[in-house]
Motif scaffolding. Structure first.
Motif, PDB file in Angstrom:
ATOM      1  N   ASP A   1      -1.259  -8.464  -6.280  1.00  0.00           N
ATOM      2  CA  ASP A   1      -1.761  -9.416  -5.285  1.00  0.00           C
ATOM      3  C   ASP A   1      -0.630 -10.001  -4.451  1.00  0.00           C
ATOM      4  N   ALA A   2       0.533 -10.173  -5.065  1.00  0.00           N
ATOM      5  CA  ALA A   2       1.668 -10.765  -4.353  1.00  0.00           C
ATOM      6  C   ALA A   2       2.136  -9.868  -3.207  1.00  0.00           C
ATOM      7  N   ILE A   3       2.189  -8.582  -3.444  1.00  0.00           N
ATOM      8  CA  ILE A   3       2.639  -7.677  -2.374  1.00  0.00           C
ATOM      9  C   ILE A   3       1.570  -7.538  -1.293  1.00  0.00           C
ATOM     10  N   PHE A   4       0.291  -7.650  -1.684  1.00  0.00           N
ATOM     11  CA  PHE A   4      -0.786  -7.611  -0.697  1.00  0.00           C
ATOM     12  C   PHE A   4      -0.674  -8.787   0.286  1.00  0.00           C
ATOM     13  N   LYS A   5      -0.163  -9.897  -0.199  1.00  0.00           N
ATOM     14  CA  LYS A   5      -0.066 -11.104   0.627  1.00  0.00           C
ATOM     15  C   LYS A   5       1.230 -11.165   1.440  1.00  0.00           C
ATOM     16  N   ASP A   6       2.127 -10.232   1.226  1.00  0.00           N
ATOM     17  CA  ASP A   6       3.429 -10.240   1.894  1.00  0.00           C
ATOM     18  C   ASP A   6       3.282  -9.723   3.325  1.00  0.00           C
ATOM     19  N   ASP A   7       3.478 -10.588   4.304  1.00  0.00           N
ATOM     20  CA  ASP A   7       3.308 -10.225   5.712  1.00  0.00           C
ATOM     21  C   ASP A   7       4.412  -9.308   6.229  1.00  0.00           C
ATOM     22  N   SER A   8       5.462  -9.120   5.446  1.00  0.00           N
ATOM     23  CA  SER A   8       6.558  -8.255   5.896  1.00  0.00           C
ATOM     24  C   SER A   8       6.326  -6.792   5.526  1.00  0.00           C
ATOM     25  N   VAL A   9       5.175  -6.493   4.926  1.00  0.00           N
ATOM     26  CA  VAL A   9       4.832  -5.125   4.540  1.00  0.00           C
ATOM     27  C   VAL A   9       3.745  -4.596   5.468  1.00  0.00           C
ATOM     28  N   ASP A  10       4.005  -3.442   6.092  1.00  0.00           N
ATOM     29  CA  ASP A  10       3.036  -2.818   7.004  1.00  0.00           C
ATOM     30  C   ASP A  10       2.089  -1.863   6.281  1.00  0.00           C
ATOM     31  N   ILE A  11       2.646  -1.057   5.377  1.00  0.00           N
ATOM     32  CA  ILE A  11       1.869  -0.013   4.713  1.00  0.00           C
ATOM     33  C   ILE A  11       2.250   0.043   3.237  1.00  0.00           C
ATOM     34  N   ILE A  12       1.256   0.258   2.393  1.00  0.00           N
ATOM     35  CA  ILE A  12       1.493   0.313   0.948  1.00  0.00           C
ATOM     36  C   ILE A  12       1.184   1.711   0.429  1.00  0.00           C
ATOM     37  N   TYR A  13       2.134   2.222  -0.337  1.00  0.00           N
ATOM     38  CA  TYR A  13       1.957   3.488  -1.048  1.00  0.00           C
ATOM     39  C   TYR A  13       1.492   3.156  -2.457  1.00  0.00           C
TER      40      TYR A  13
ATOM     41  N   ILE B   1      -8.763  -0.769  -1.581  1.00  0.00           N
ATOM     42  CA  ILE B   1      -9.669  -1.666  -0.859  1.00  0.00           C
ATOM     43  C   ILE B   1      -9.041  -3.052  -0.697  1.00  0.00           C
ATOM     44  N   LYS B   2      -8.406  -3.559  -1.744  1.00  0.00           N
ATOM     45  CA  LYS B   2      -7.735  -4.860  -1.656  1.00  0.00           C
ATOM     46  C   LYS B   2      -6.621  -4.841  -0.618  1.00  0.00           C
ATOM     47  N   ALA B   3      -5.837  -3.770  -0.615  1.00  0.00           N
ATOM     48  CA  ALA B   3      -4.737  -3.655   0.341  1.00  0.00           C
ATOM     49  C   ALA B   3      -5.263  -3.613   1.777  1.00  0.00           C
ATOM     50  N   LEU B   4      -6.292  -2.826   2.011  1.00  0.00           N
ATOM     51  CA  LEU B   4      -6.878  -2.732   3.346  1.00  0.00           C
ATOM     52  C   LEU B   4      -7.464  -4.066   3.794  1.00  0.00           C
ATOM     53  N   GLN B   5      -8.088  -4.767   2.873  1.00  0.00           N
ATOM     54  CA  GLN B   5      -8.665  -6.079   3.195  1.00  0.00           C
ATOM     55  C   GLN B   5      -7.594  -7.125   3.482  1.00  0.00           C
ATOM     56  N   ASN B   6      -6.380  -6.865   3.009  1.00  0.00           N
ATOM     57  CA  ASN B   6      -5.254  -7.758   3.279  1.00  0.00           C
ATOM     58  C   ASN B   6      -4.386  -7.254   4.438  1.00  0.00           C
ATOM     59  N   ASN B   7      -5.011  -6.472   5.309  1.00  0.00           N
ATOM     60  CA  ASN B   7      -4.373  -6.066   6.563  1.00  0.00           C
ATOM     61  C   ASN B   7      -3.214  -5.091   6.387  1.00  0.00           C
ATOM     62  N   LYS B   8      -3.268  -4.288   5.330  1.00  0.00           N
ATOM     63  CA  LYS B   8      -2.231  -3.283   5.099  1.00  0.00           C
ATOM     64  C   LYS B   8      -2.792  -1.881   5.378  1.00  0.00           C
ATOM     65  N   HIS B   9      -1.959  -1.043   5.949  1.00  0.00           N
ATOM     66  CA  HIS B   9      -2.256   0.378   5.975  1.00  0.00           C
ATOM     67  C   HIS B   9      -2.016   0.907   4.560  1.00  0.00           C
ATOM     68  N   VAL B  10      -2.637   2.040   4.232  1.00  0.00           N
ATOM     69  CA  VAL B  10      -2.527   2.550   2.855  1.00  0.00           C
ATOM     70  C   VAL B  10      -2.340   4.069   2.833  1.00  0.00           C
ATOM     71  N   LEU B  11      -1.368   4.493   2.020  1.00  0.00           N
ATOM     72  CA  LEU B  11      -1.232   5.888   1.607  1.00  0.00           C
ATOM     73  C   LEU B  11      -1.466   5.887   0.107  1.00  0.00           C
ATOM     74  N   CYS B  12      -2.572   6.499  -0.335  1.00  0.00           N
ATOM     75  CA  CYS B  12      -2.949   6.451  -1.750  1.00  0.00           C
ATOM     76  C   CYS B  12      -2.782   7.811  -2.400  1.00  0.00           C
ATOM     77  N   GLU B  13      -2.138   7.819  -3.560  1.00  0.00           N
ATOM     78  CA  GLU B  13      -1.929   9.075  -4.272  1.00  0.00           C
ATOM     79  C   GLU B  13      -3.256   9.768  -4.577  1.00  0.00           C
ATOM     80  N   LYS B  14      -3.159  11.088  -4.677  1.00  0.00           N
ATOM     81  CA  LYS B  14      -4.299  11.895  -5.070  1.00  0.00           C
ATOM     82  C   LYS B  14      -4.503  11.780  -6.584  1.00  0.00           C
ATOM     83  N   PRO B  15      -5.699  11.996  -7.084  1.00  0.00           N
ATOM     84  CA  PRO B  15      -6.934  12.091  -6.313  1.00  0.00           C
ATOM     85  C   PRO B  15      -7.282  10.723  -5.734  1.00  0.00           C
TER      86      PRO B  15
END
Length: 329
Positions: free
Chosen positions: A61-73, A86-100
């Motif tokens: 949750d802490a990294i989701f709230k960090d405004d200095s992060v654009d995209i989360i892997y 879903i949490k990351a996207l709802q917190n205004n982050k772009h997301v690259l999610c590992e497969k599957p």
């Protein structure tokens, strides 16, 4: 084109794949690793220090709230992909999610809907899609250099030494060969032949309920594919795409190929295309391109591509009788 603004990355789930990804991220000129997060603060600090990262957190949750992060892997175990994406996207982050992407179609669909609702880029991390050898091989296939594709053979197998107490055999975490490595051969066939008309699959299981060995036949109108994944034994890990005029071998290990071999009229030619770093750099570049263009998905590995693939995976699960706890919800 030189971009003046770096894209700021965060990473959650700090295992081996995340370390490899971070090393490749450092090779991308317009990327910077800004923050990392683990449920274990000490682990996050060690990862941060070893990857020249300034911020580390002991909660997601802490990294989701960090405004200095654009995209989360997201590189956590499979069972948490949907919730965290879903949490990351709802917190205004772009997301690259590992497969599957998720453990079932329903969860994958919710992730994609969250991307569209929040107008944020989201992609499944199928790094092989952007591998130079595969890209060039696909171009040759499209141009008809091996004729009409009739057969594909691909596997991903290695002997897992410790089956007990392993993340890879933990059913609750989405363990088993199908979700961990079997998705790679399925991805390759889907990319070339599309959605099959019929799926046949059999598996051998661990006492946890996770599959240890899975064999799959994909039937098409005018083609077939034979695929295999295993934690019980090793394999050559080459992929062969056979057509009416010739064939292409993606050389071992095919999912991170450094070369491919083209065979036409019994004449072989080897094409070497070594990757930059381990090969994650290309999917990182694709993320940057899409973000800079204001896209929510990639045209090379789209939301629909991910949904198509998880549908095929779901059918394999049905065929072998594989069910995860999250499937029952």
């Amino acid at each position: 084109m030189i971009r003046s603004k770096k894209i700021r990355w965060g990473i959650i789930g700090l295992g081996n794949i995340a370390h490899q990804f971070a090393q490749d991220l450092a090779l991308v000129e317009d990327a910077v690793l800004t923050a990392v997060a683990s449920r274990n603060l000490e682990k996050a600090e060690i990862f941060s220090n070893s990857n020249n990262c300034t911020k580390f957190y002991g909660s997601y949750d802490a990294i989701f709230k960090d405004d200095s992060v654009d995209i989360i892997y997201i590189a956590t175990p499979h069972d948490s992909h949907a919730e965290l994406t879903i949490k990351a996207l709802q917190n205004n982050k772009h997301v690259l999610c590992e497969k599957p992407l998720a453990l079932n179609y329903k969860d994958a669909l919710q992730m994609i809907e969250a991307s569209k609702q929040n107008n944020k880029f989201f992609m499944e991390a199928f790094w092989t899609r952007f591998n130079p050898s595969l890209q060039e091989a696909l171009h040759k296939i499209k141009n008809g250099e091996i004729g009409e594709v009739k057969y594909i053979n691909a596997d991903f197998a290695f002997a897992l030494e410790n089956l007990e107490g392993n993340r890879m055999t933990d059913l609750k975490l989405g363990g088993g060969t199908l979700m961990d490595i079997g998705v790679y051969p399925l991805f390759l066939v889907y990319l070339i032949l599309g959605i099959p008309i019929e799926v046949a699959a059999k598996a051998n299981f661990h006492n946890s309920g996770a599959d240890l060995q899975t064999a799959i036949i994909l039937q098409y109108d005018n083609a077939q594919a034979l695929l295999h994944s295993s934690f019980m034994s090793s394999s050559n890990m080459r992929a062969t795409i056979s057509g009416t005029k010739g064939r292409i071998n993606l050389n071992s290990k095919w999912f991170k190929a450094q070369s491919y071999t083209l065979v036409v009229n019994d004449k072989k030619s080897k094409h070497k295309l070594p990757t930059k770093g381990k090969g994650y750099t290309y999917e990182i570049d694709e993320c940057h391109k899409c973000i800079n263009e204001g896209k929510v998905e990639s045209s090379l590995w789209s939301h629909q591509n991910s949904l198509d693939l998880i549908k095929i995976v779901d059918e394999v699960k049905n065929q072998i009788g594989l069910e995860f706890p999250s499937d029952k919800g």
